[in-house]
Design an enzyme around this catalytic site. Structure first.
Site, PDB file in Angstrom:
ATOM      1  N   TYR A   1     -10.466  10.904  -6.841  1.00  0.00           N
ATOM      2  CA  TYR A   1      -9.296  10.044  -7.076  1.00  0.00           C
ATOM      3  C   TYR A   1      -9.746   8.594  -6.896  1.00  0.00           C
ATOM      4  CZ  TYR A   1      -7.025  14.538  -6.086  1.00  0.00           C
ATOM      5  OH  TYR A   1      -6.670  15.864  -6.077  1.00  0.00           O
TER       6      TYR A   1
ATOM      7  N   CYS B   1      -1.837   7.940   1.382  1.00  0.00           N
ATOM      8  CA  CYS B   1      -0.723   6.981   1.440  1.00  0.00           C
ATOM      9  C   CYS B   1       0.593   7.703   1.709  1.00  0.00           C
ATOM     10  CB  CYS B   1      -0.654   6.160   0.155  1.00  0.00           C
ATOM     11  SG  CYS B   1      -0.570   7.163  -1.326  1.00  0.00           S
TER      12      CYS B   1
ATOM     13  N   CYS C   1      11.551  -4.158   1.112  1.00  0.00           N
ATOM     14  CA  CYS C   1      11.156  -3.989   2.516  1.00  0.00           C
ATOM     15  C   CYS C   1      12.229  -3.171   3.243  1.00  0.00           C
ATOM     16  CB  CYS C   1      11.036  -5.341   3.203  1.00  0.00           C
ATOM     17  SG  CYS C   1       9.711  -6.341   2.525  1.00  0.00           S
TER      18      CYS C   1
ATOM     19  N   ASP D   1      -8.890  10.173  -2.016  1.00  0.00           N
ATOM     20  CA  ASP D   1      -7.835   9.158  -1.858  1.00  0.00           C
ATOM     21  C   ASP D   1      -6.761   9.444  -2.910  1.00  0.00           C
ATOM     22  OD1 ASP D   1      -6.357   6.902  -1.324  1.00  0.00           O
ATOM     23  OD2 ASP D   1      -7.802   5.478  -2.140  1.00  0.00           O
TER      24      ASP D   1
ATOM     25  N   CYS E   1       9.273 -14.681  -2.061  1.00  0.00           N
ATOM     26  CA  CYS E   1       9.126 -13.388  -1.398  1.00  0.00           C
ATOM     27  C   CYS E   1       8.098 -13.528  -0.295  1.00  0.00           C
ATOM     28  CB  CYS E   1       8.708 -12.326  -2.404  1.00  0.00           C
ATOM     29  SG  CYS E   1       8.220 -10.802  -1.611  1.00  0.00           S
TER      30      CYS E   1
ATOM     31  N   GLN F   1      -5.897  -2.175  -5.223  1.00  0.00           N
ATOM     32  CA  GLN F   1      -5.113  -2.132  -3.991  1.00  0.00           C
ATOM     33  C   GLN F   1      -4.353  -3.444  -3.815  1.00  0.00           C
ATOM     34  OE1 GLN F   1      -4.564   0.346  -2.111  1.00  0.00           O
ATOM     35  NE2 GLN F   1      -6.150   1.815  -2.638  1.00  0.00           N
TER      36      GLN F   1
HETATM   37  N1  SAH Z   1      -9.410   5.156  -4.486  1.00  0.00           N
HETATM   38  C1  SAH Z   1      -8.811   4.209  -5.390  1.00  0.00           C
HETATM   39  C2  SAH Z   1      -7.502   4.672  -6.012  1.00  0.00           C
HETATM   40  C3  SAH Z   1      -6.562   5.502  -5.209  1.00  0.00           C
HETATM   41  S1  SAH Z   1      -4.972   5.741  -5.953  1.00  0.00           S
HETATM   42  C4  SAH Z   1      -8.685   2.851  -4.723  1.00  0.00           C
HETATM   43  O1  SAH Z   1      -8.854   2.745  -3.534  1.00  0.00           O
HETATM   44  O2  SAH Z   1      -8.482   1.871  -5.398  1.00  0.00           O
HETATM   45  C5  SAH Z   1      -5.053   7.384  -6.536  1.00  0.00           C
HETATM   46  C6  SAH Z   1      -5.807   7.534  -7.848  1.00  0.00           C
HETATM   47  O3  SAH Z   1      -5.785   8.925  -8.186  1.00  0.00           O
HETATM   48  C7  SAH Z   1      -5.174   6.814  -9.037  1.00  0.00           C
HETATM   49  O4  SAH Z   1      -6.140   5.980  -9.616  1.00  0.00           O
HETATM   50  C8  SAH Z   1      -4.786   7.952 -10.010  1.00  0.00           C
HETATM   51  O5  SAH Z   1      -4.960   7.600 -11.375  1.00  0.00           O
HETATM   52  C9  SAH Z   1      -5.743   9.040  -9.604  1.00  0.00           C
HETATM   53  N2  SAH Z   1      -5.340  10.430  -9.914  1.00  0.00           N
HETATM   54  C10 SAH Z   1      -4.091  10.953  -9.929  1.00  0.00           C
HETATM   55  N3  SAH Z   1      -4.140  12.277 -10.182  1.00  0.00           N
HETATM   56  C11 SAH Z   1      -5.445  12.597 -10.327  1.00  0.00           C
HETATM   57  C12 SAH Z   1      -6.135  13.818 -10.590  1.00  0.00           C
HETATM   58  N4  SAH Z   1      -5.459  14.959 -10.752  1.00  0.00           N
HETATM   59  N5  SAH Z   1      -7.474  13.792 -10.662  1.00  0.00           N
HETATM   60  C13 SAH Z   1      -8.170  12.634 -10.490  1.00  0.00           C
HETATM   61  N6  SAH Z   1      -7.572  11.447 -10.245  1.00  0.00           N
HETATM   62  C14 SAH Z   1      -6.229  11.424 -10.164  1.00  0.00           C
END
Ligand code: SAH
Length: 444
Positions: free
Chosen positions: A303, A400, A77, A373, A151, A274
């Protein structure tokens, strides 16, 4: 002890450290708040430009006593020294600074209870100088384990289970694994906790031999009935990764089932999920509603991980078609099984690079809404160019990392898109991370 200097803090910088001027240079000290007068020691070498606070002489009215006893050593943190309201303000200001040029940044959404939100808990095992078995987190800059008994950001049940494991280790004389010497057994414990309290415990071992493994599993489930499954994960390599490949189920099914956005997700030790379910759910449902996705939409969830967002879209909007694309094969397999379990037929998942995929579908597949994402590094330029070529009506960017969000927004808003809404969320309370949602629409 190096020399101490008295300084006055000016601002909070992008690392959420306090800045001050010393010999015409702006330096930073973690844990210092604007307006405060403090005694600091300057650091050199690779930490040049940084300082540590020895004593606060005049405290800010926004300072509080950090409720965690190992806050300074642990490094997990970074804002626990200030009120939660001020933490939110600091994160909102940071997003404003980086993102206001693209549109109005809304007020940050915080949590009603910013504690005990983490549903994925990791603890490392070691011996302290006295030879006692201890567990906690590696100190930020070393390989020393900072003892953490409880924690405050983790689910409360986790500390109880970890305590039991420490006691069992003592009772059965199971030693923590020593990476340098290659001796001992238990390296880490990883817990995943579902909303209903069902818990999966993964004991990560550095040895093939663990004679009392079945007794361990029995005692853990007997003492803590909410533990539904115990697995052994073998990680025999010299590595900073927590989990190894091989897994053995000692109790239960090897996974737990959690619900998010009205959908059931199967979570095993290795699944990506998450860590803050409450806020993730709020973010996804807000974004889906505010983007106005409807039955006519064809949606890409880029993603997509285990398909959380895409499945929520498929379930709640009745969208004609949803496609998820994700690089990690195991996550795609989870996404496909999650879709099957929930009986959703309007959603499919593809394994691959998001940019390659969108580039390759060309004109065959026209998405009206693209949700993205990406990881902290942001989206690839190839992906962004393919998005701009496809010209969807709406883009939902969930980020993020506001720095890469700003970089990607400057490409996306160059010509055809406008940011309608930019809203930060405090998904990782007390840490230096902030999640942001941006809705973009095509200019008319
Ligand atoms: N939307 C999901 C995960 C987001 S985290 C959720 O909410 O749970 C980002 C994700 O992007 C991860 O799972 C990672 O494996 C993926 N990732 C990373 N590089 C990537 C790429 N070049 N193409 C597709 N996915 C990718």
């Amino acid at each position: 002890m190096s020399k101490s200097y008295r300084v006055r803090c000016r601002e909070i910088n992008d690392n959420f450290s306090g800045t001050f001027v010393f010999n015409n240079a702006t330096l930073e000290a973690p844990g210092l708040l604007p307006g405060e007068l403090a005694e600091v020691s300057l650091l050199y070498g690779k930490d040049k430009g940084k300082a540590v606070v020895n004593e606060i002489i005049e405290a800010s009215d926004k300072r509080i006593n950090p409720p965690c006893p190992v806050y300074r050593e642990c490094g997990g943190c970074s804002l626990m020294h200030t009120t939660y309201d001020n933490q939110l303000q600091i994160k909102e200001n940071y997003c404003r600074k980086l993102l206001s040029k693209f549109g109005k940044v809304s007020k940050i959404e915080g949590m009603d209870n910013p504690y005990n939100y983490r549903n994925k808990i990791h603890s490392t095992f070691s011996k302290n100088k006295k030879g006692d078995i201890v567990s906690g987190l590696y100190e930020e800059t070393s390989h020393r384990v900072v003892e953490v008994d409880k924690c405050l950001v983790e689910d409360e049940r986790a500390s109880e289970v970890i305590k039991t494991i420490r006691e069992l280790m003592k009772k059965y004389r199971v030693m923590p694994y020593n990476e340098d010497k290659g001796v001992g057994i238990i390296r880490h414990v990883l817990l995943r906790v579902a909303e209903n309290g069902d818990t999966l415990v993964a004991i990560v071992v550095g040895s093939n031999v663990f004679p009392d493994k079945h007794k361990f599993a029995e005692k853990i489930t007997a003492n803590h009935p909410f533990v539904k499954s115990v697995v052994l994960n073998y990680n025999l390599k010299k590595t900073s990764l927590v989990l190894g490949e091989r897994e053995e189920i000692l109790a239960g099914s090897g996974f737990i089932v959690d619900r998010m956005c009205g959908i059931e997700f199967r979570i095993s030790a290795k699944s990506f999920y998450q860590v803050n379910r409450v806020l993730a759910e709020r973010i996804y449902m807000d974004a889906i509603r505010e983007a106005g996705i409807g039955a006519k939409d064809k949606v890409l969830d880029a993603y997509c991980g285990i398909g959380t967002i895409g499945l929520a879209v498929a379930k709640h909007t009745g969208a004609e078609r949803v496609v998820g694309v994700e690089l990690n094969g195991a996550a795609v397999a989870d996404a496909i099984s999650n879709a099957k379990r929930s009986g959703l037929s309007n959603v499919t998942f593809v394994q691959g690079d998001a940019g390659d995929y969108l580039d390759s579908v060309g004109s065959e597949e026209k998405f009206s809404c693209i949700i993205m994402d990406p990881p902290r590094s942001g989206a690839s330029l190839k992906f962004i160019k393919s998005v701009l070529r496809m010209k969807p009506e709406k883009i939902i960017y969930i980020s993020c990392n506001p720095v890469t969000l700003a970089r990607d927004l400057s490409e996306l808003t160059k010509k055809n898109y406008r940011a309608e809404l930019i809203r930060p969320y405090d998904m990782f309370c007390h840490s230096s991370h902030v999640e942001t949602v941006c809705l973009l629409s095509k200019k008319r």
